[in-house]
Design an enzyme around this catalytic site. Structure first.
Site, PDB file in Angstrom:
ATOM      1  N   TYR A  93       0.991  -1.223  -0.033  1.00 38.08           N
ATOM      2  CA  TYR A  93      -0.011  -0.108   0.059  1.00 38.08           C
ATOM      3  C   TYR A  93       0.940   1.209   0.008  1.00 38.08           C
ATOM      4  O   TYR A  93       2.132   1.251  -0.215  1.00 38.08           O
ATOM      5  CB  TYR A  93      -0.969  -0.075   1.387  1.00 38.08           C
ATOM      6  CG  TYR A  93      -2.103   0.705   1.385  1.00 38.08           C
ATOM      7  CD1 TYR A  93      -3.076   0.820   0.149  1.00 38.08           C
ATOM      8  CD2 TYR A  93      -2.424   1.591   2.214  1.00 38.08           C
ATOM      9  CE1 TYR A  93      -4.227   1.626   0.339  1.00 38.08           C
ATOM     10  CE2 TYR A  93      -3.358   2.613   2.209  1.00 38.08           C
ATOM     11  CZ  TYR A  93      -4.300   2.581   1.240  1.00 38.08           C
ATOM     12  OH  TYR A  93      -5.514   3.211   1.258  1.00 38.08           O
ATOM     13  N   ASP A 237      -9.482   7.193  -6.635  1.00 39.83           N
ATOM     14  CA  ASP A 237      -8.573   7.840  -7.530  1.00 39.83           C
ATOM     15  C   ASP A 237      -8.935   8.208  -8.806  1.00 39.83           C
ATOM     16  O   ASP A 237      -8.068   8.133  -9.764  1.00 39.83           O
ATOM     17  CB  ASP A 237      -7.278   6.885  -7.311  1.00 39.83           C
ATOM     18  CG  ASP A 237      -6.816   7.096  -6.066  1.00 39.83           C
ATOM     19  OD1 ASP A 237      -7.207   7.365  -5.078  1.00 39.83           O
ATOM     20  OD2 ASP A 237      -5.526   6.497  -5.947  1.00 39.83           O
ATOM     21  N   ASP A 259     -14.327   6.004  -2.020  1.00 41.85           N
ATOM     22  CA  ASP A 259     -13.122   6.046  -0.978  1.00 41.85           C
ATOM     23  C   ASP A 259     -12.570   7.419  -0.651  1.00 41.85           C
ATOM     24  O   ASP A 259     -12.348   7.544   0.677  1.00 41.85           O
ATOM     25  CB  ASP A 259     -12.285   4.821  -1.306  1.00 41.85           C
ATOM     26  CG  ASP A 259     -11.323   4.647  -0.318  1.00 41.85           C
ATOM     27  OD1 ASP A 259     -11.699   4.509   0.972  1.00 41.85           O
ATOM     28  OD2 ASP A 259     -10.022   4.163  -0.434  1.00 41.85           O
ATOM     29  N   ASP A 260     -12.104   8.181  -1.730  1.00 45.14           N
ATOM     30  CA  ASP A 260     -11.339   9.492  -1.377  1.00 45.14           C
ATOM     31  C   ASP A 260     -12.205  10.460  -0.678  1.00 45.14           C
ATOM     32  O   ASP A 260     -11.896  11.225   0.042  1.00 45.14           O
ATOM     33  CB  ASP A 260     -10.840   9.762  -2.751  1.00 45.14           C
ATOM     34  CG  ASP A 260      -9.765   8.654  -3.213  1.00 45.14           C
ATOM     35  OD1 ASP A 260      -8.864   8.408  -2.747  1.00 45.14           O
ATOM     36  OD2 ASP A 260     -10.099   8.219  -4.407  1.00 45.14           O
TER      37      ASP A 260
HETATM   38  N1  LIG Z   1      -4.757   9.701   3.862  1.00 40.57           N
HETATM   39  C1  LIG Z   1      -6.132   9.477   3.017  1.00 40.57           C
HETATM   40  O1  LIG Z   1      -6.613   8.256   3.448  1.00 40.57           O
HETATM   41  C2  LIG Z   1      -6.312  10.050   1.804  1.00 40.57           C
HETATM   42  C3  LIG Z   1      -5.267  11.117   1.280  1.00 40.57           C
HETATM   43  N2  LIG Z   1      -5.548  11.565   0.021  1.00 40.57           N
HETATM   44  C4  LIG Z   1      -4.580  12.452  -0.469  1.00 40.57           C
HETATM   45  O2  LIG Z   1      -5.149  13.493  -0.506  1.00 40.57           O
HETATM   46  C5  LIG Z   1      -4.536  14.355  -1.575  1.00 40.57           C
HETATM   47  C6  LIG Z   1      -5.357  15.036  -2.452  1.00 40.57           C
HETATM   48  O3  LIG Z   1      -6.535  14.111  -3.081  1.00 40.57           O
HETATM   49  P1  LIG Z   1      -7.832  14.722  -3.575  1.00 40.57           P
HETATM   50  O4  LIG Z   1      -8.613  15.535  -2.537  1.00 40.57           O
HETATM   51  O5  LIG Z   1      -8.684  13.558  -4.032  1.00 40.57           O
HETATM   52  O6  LIG Z   1      -7.373  15.722  -4.796  1.00 40.57           O
HETATM   53  P2  LIG Z   1      -8.272  16.846  -5.607  1.00 40.57           P
HETATM   54  O7  LIG Z   1      -7.537  16.914  -6.769  1.00 40.57           O
HETATM   55  O8  LIG Z   1      -9.523  16.423  -5.676  1.00 40.57           O
HETATM   56  O9  LIG Z   1      -7.757  18.145  -4.527  1.00 40.57           O
HETATM   57  C7  LIG Z   1      -6.702  18.746  -4.247  1.00 40.57           C
HETATM   58  C8  LIG Z   1      -6.875  20.027  -3.720  1.00 40.57           C
HETATM   59  O10 LIG Z   1      -5.824  20.558  -3.273  1.00 40.57           O
HETATM   60  C9  LIG Z   1      -5.690  21.851  -3.732  1.00 40.57           C
HETATM   61  N3  LIG Z   1      -4.341  22.231  -3.949  1.00 40.57           N
HETATM   62  C10 LIG Z   1      -3.291  21.741  -4.534  1.00 40.57           C
HETATM   63  N4  LIG Z   1      -2.050  22.224  -4.828  1.00 40.57           N
HETATM   64  C11 LIG Z   1      -2.336  23.427  -3.682  1.00 40.57           C
HETATM   65  C12 LIG Z   1      -1.324  24.281  -2.993  1.00 40.57           C
HETATM   66  N5  LIG Z   1      -0.261  24.126  -3.455  1.00 40.57           N
HETATM   67  N6  LIG Z   1      -1.970  24.956  -2.348  1.00 40.57           N
HETATM   68  C13 LIG Z   1      -3.103  24.917  -1.723  1.00 40.57           C
HETATM   69  N7  LIG Z   1      -4.125  23.878  -2.219  1.00 40.57           N
HETATM   70  C14 LIG Z   1      -3.661  23.290  -3.324  1.00 40.57           C
HETATM   71  C15 LIG Z   1      -6.479  22.008  -5.042  1.00 40.57           C
HETATM   72  O11 LIG Z   1      -6.659  23.366  -5.465  1.00 40.57           O
HETATM   73  P3  LIG Z   1      -7.476  23.673  -6.719  1.00 40.57           P
HETATM   74  O12 LIG Z   1      -8.855  23.259  -6.487  1.00 40.57           O
HETATM   75  O13 LIG Z   1      -7.474  25.167  -6.822  1.00 40.57           O
HETATM   76  O14 LIG Z   1      -6.721  23.007  -7.760  1.00 40.57           O
HETATM   77  C16 LIG Z   1      -7.636  21.158  -4.610  1.00 40.57           C
HETATM   78  O15 LIG Z   1      -8.697  21.807  -4.003  1.00 40.57           O
HETATM   79  C17 LIG Z   1      -3.670  13.353  -2.355  1.00 40.57           C
HETATM   80  O16 LIG Z   1      -2.418  13.297  -2.328  1.00 40.57           O
HETATM   81  C18 LIG Z   1      -4.054  11.790  -1.730  1.00 40.57           C
HETATM   82  O17 LIG Z   1      -3.273  11.132  -1.934  1.00 40.57           O
HETATM   83  C19 LIG Z   1      -6.837  11.344  -0.659  1.00 40.57           C
HETATM   84  C20 LIG Z   1      -7.740  10.319  -0.107  1.00 40.57           C
HETATM   85  C21 LIG Z   1      -7.424   9.665   1.122  1.00 40.57           C
HETATM   86  C1  LIG Z   2      -5.324   6.749   0.580  1.00 39.19           C
HETATM   87  C2  LIG Z   2      -5.833   7.004  -0.725  1.00 39.19           C
HETATM   88  O1  LIG Z   2      -6.995   6.626  -1.047  1.00 39.19           O
HETATM   89  C3  LIG Z   2      -5.391   8.036  -1.529  1.00 39.19           C
HETATM   90  O2  LIG Z   2      -4.194   8.592  -0.839  1.00 39.19           O
HETATM   91  O3  LIG Z   2      -5.915   8.354  -2.632  1.00 39.19           O
HETATM   92 MG   LIG Z   3      -7.444   7.002  -2.955  1.00 44.75          MG
END
Ligand SMILES: NC(=O)C1=CN([C@@H]2O[C@H](COP(=O)(O)OP(=O)(O)OC[C@H]3O[C@@H](n4cnc5c(N)ncnc54)[C@H](OP(=O)(O)O)[C@@H]3O)[C@@H](O)[C@H]2O)C=CC1
Ligand SMILES: CC(=O)C(=O)O
Ligand SMILES: [Mg+2]
Length: 545
Positions: A93, A237, A259-260
């Site tokens: 993972y 994803d 999931d996200d």
């Molecule tokens: N720990 C866990 O269980 C999980 C972790 N994640 C992680 O979360 C992260 C984001 O995933 P997800 O939400 O799906 O992605 P998205 O692409 O949907 O969202 C990313 C967001 O971050 C913003 N962003 C990007 N760069 C910057 C920056 N430099 N400063 C401020 N804001 C920024 C984007 O802004 P804008 O809208 O303006 O482009 C957007 O709103 C990934 O790395 C993923 O691995 C995701 C799911 C589960």
């Molecule tokens: C953990 C997870 O689902 C992600 O980082 O997208």
């Molecule tokens: Mg994910």
């Protein structure tokens, strides 16, 4: 599926036991001479494999060794995972699975899961029939456009559904034969992959619009037609410009969750609820600030607002005002409303514009800071120090994966906060010493939720996934965090107890599904924890007569 015999049996990962076949089995199944004379126990095989895996220096080599094992001897693979979760999780993972996806083209040996590309348009039912298993309970599907925080990896995103489903089995006890990883390939916009001669996917730009939604729709219908109404579909994803729409489109017709958006929300809510045990106060006493307003950020925000609204008995429109988000353009505020994507609109509160995180912290004074940006090192020293000057015990979650994208490291969070922070991260960090005290960072990852959530939905035969079910999952997880954990700064229980934790999450989830009339598996079992445990797959070898 049926068990083969002789040479084919040794080549079938579902039944192969290697040197662990007994004398009787060797006679009965035409294995004489095909194996050396020694007979090994599963335990001894496990010991040998652990020595092998540990001798590799590079995580990617360990990953490849484990994938090879999964393809050779499935039960032994799961035995290894179950008995060594904490050691194996970072390999199968995050973070290693991210690197594996990036290099999938060159490490690729044997396909795992189903690849459904634009070439299969009009034939998806037939494609599903090519899969060797008829009874499927859970599908994890990606289109590879937002793999962890690594961006568009196209068809190479397959590592993610494969890895998530390995956890469904190892952490949640869902039978491996009932799990189906799927990658939908509509092309990739990753120029490097398009140029890479070893790229395994469609060599074209991503299809969008009608062409995209038609392929997805054909897939969703084919799944129902082929495997029935109850097969759980986990979206994983996808990029946010498709993720929210797909969830909205199919949540009323299929048992689906993203999931996200939703799994992550439940895991973070559970962590926050646990943190309250040491911080005191209720959810509504806290102020939340997110860096990142995409799937994870707004998904978590909405579930927290919902739970706050239930607890405080005020409308969710009110509780949302306790939660603020920052994206690439700064704090999300009312004056930006016209240009915001729809999922950001509920978070556009009344405030003057602020361009960056540090100034947002100073203005909003959050008690809890959550990183969901996908960009590493964005929680700078200034950010952590600002959080620590506002709060006695700042809660800092750096959710972005893999480790390279984490908003800060555990060491940075503890050092810059002078040991005051409660810290958790999406990818694992080792415990560390600061000022002579041990700090154990928690892993805020949806891996705590989806295996138990899935198990609960499966054992109850749930036909839809309701928000109340996600709250039940969060409650199930929070209930497994002990006072002892919290005193050590741990807001999640250790992964080594995950199968027990999953059984408790599953029981809460199933109970809620029954209460809501969404469960089709009747009658309702009396003791759901016991029932969930009894349903869990065990990787111990079976005797073949
Ligand atoms: N720990 C866990 O269980 C999980 C972790 N994640 C992680 O979360 C992260 C984001 O995933 P997800 O939400 O799906 O992605 P998205 O692409 O949907 O969202 C990313 C967001 O971050 C913003 N962003 C990007 N760069 C910057 C920056 N430099 N400063 C401020 N804001 C920024 C984007 O802004 P804008 O809208 O303006 O482009 C957007 O709103 C990934 O790395 C993923 O691995 C995701 C799911 C589960
Ligand atoms: C953990 C997870 O689902 C992600 O980082 O997208
Ligand atoms: Mg994910």
């Amino acid at each position: 599926s049926t068990m083969r015999s002789g040479y084919s049996l040794l080549r079938d990962p579902r039944y192969n036991k290697g040197l662990a076949f007994s004398e009787d089995e060797r006679d009965a199944h035409y294995l004489r001479g095909l194996l050396p004379p020694a007979i090994s126990s599963q335990q001894l095989q496990e010991k040998k494999l652990m020595i092998n895996v540990r001798q590799y220096q590079l995580p990617l080599q360990k990953y490849m060794a484990l994938m090879e094992l999964q393809e050779r001897n499935e039960r032994l693979f799961y035995k290894l995972l179950v008995d060594n979760v904490e050691e194996m999780l970072p390999i199968v993972y995050t973070p290693t699975v991210g690197e594996a996806c990036q290099k999938y083209g060159s490490i690729f040996r044997r396909p795992q899961g189903l690849f459904i590309s634009l070439k299969e348009k009009g034939k998806i039912v037939e494609v599903l029939k090519n899969w060797p298993e008829r009874v499927i309970q859970v599908i994890v599907v990606t289109d590879g456009e937002r793999i962890l925080g690594l961006g568009d990896l196209g068809c190479q995103g397959m590592g993610i559904p494969v890895g998530k489903l390995a956890l469904y089995t190892a952490l949640g006890g869902v039978r491996p034969s009932a799990c189906l990883p799927v990658t939908i390939d509509v092309g990739t916009n990753n120029e490097q992959l398009l140029k890479d001669e070893f790229y395994i996917g469609l060599r074209q730009k991503r299809a969008t619009g009608q062409e995209y939604s038609d392929l997805l729709h054909e897939f969703m219908c084919a799944v129902k037609q082929n495997y029935g109404e109850k097969v759980l579909i986990q979206f994983e994803d996808f990029a946010n410009h498709n993720a929210f729409d797909l969830l909205e489109k199919y949540r009323r017709t299929h048992p689906v969750f993203n999931d996200d958006i939703q799994g992550t929300a439940a895991v973070v809510l559970a962590g926050v609820v646990s943190a309250l045990k040491s911080l005191g106060g209720t959810l509504a006493d806290h102020t939340f600030l997110f860096l990142g307003a995409g799937e994870a950020g707004t998904g978590i925000a909405e579930l927290i607002a919902l739970e706050m609204s239930k607890q405080a008995k005020v409308p969710v429109e009110e509780t949302r005002k306790r939660i603020w988000l920052v994206d690439t353009k700064g704090l999300i505020v009312n004056s930006r409303k016209d240009t915001l994507q729809h999922f950001k609109k509920p978070w556009a509160h009344e405030h003057e514009p602020i361009k960056d995180l540090l100034n947002a912290i100073k203005a909003i004074k959050p008690t809890i800071l959550i990183g969901s940006s996908g960009v590493g090192r964005t929680f700078t020293r200034d950010v952590i120090e600002a959080m620590s000057s506002i709060n006695e015990t700042p809660v800092i979650m750096a959710l972005s994966n893999p480790t390279s994208q984490s908003e800060c490291t555990a060491e940075e969070a503890y050092t810059w906060s002078k040991g005051k922070a409660i810290f958790a991260s999406g990818s694992p960090f080792n415990p560390l010493q600061y000022n002579g005290k041990e700090f154990v960072p928690g892993q805020a990852n949806n891996a705590y939720i989806f295996p138990g959530l899935g198990l609960g939905l499966i054992i109850s035969g749930a036909i839809r996934v309701h928000d109340e079910i996600l709250l039940a999952a969060a409650e199930g997880l929070a209930g497994q965090v002990t006072r002892e954990n919290v005193e050590k700064g741990l807001i999640y229980p250790p992964f080594k107890n995950i199968r027990n934790i999953s059984a408790h999450i599953a029981a809460q989830v199933a109970a809620k599904a029954y209460d809501l009339g969404l469960a089709s598996q009747l009658p309702r079992p009396e003791d759901l924890v016991k029932y969930a445990k009894s349903c869990m797959y065990s990787p111990v070898y079976q005797n073949y007569r």
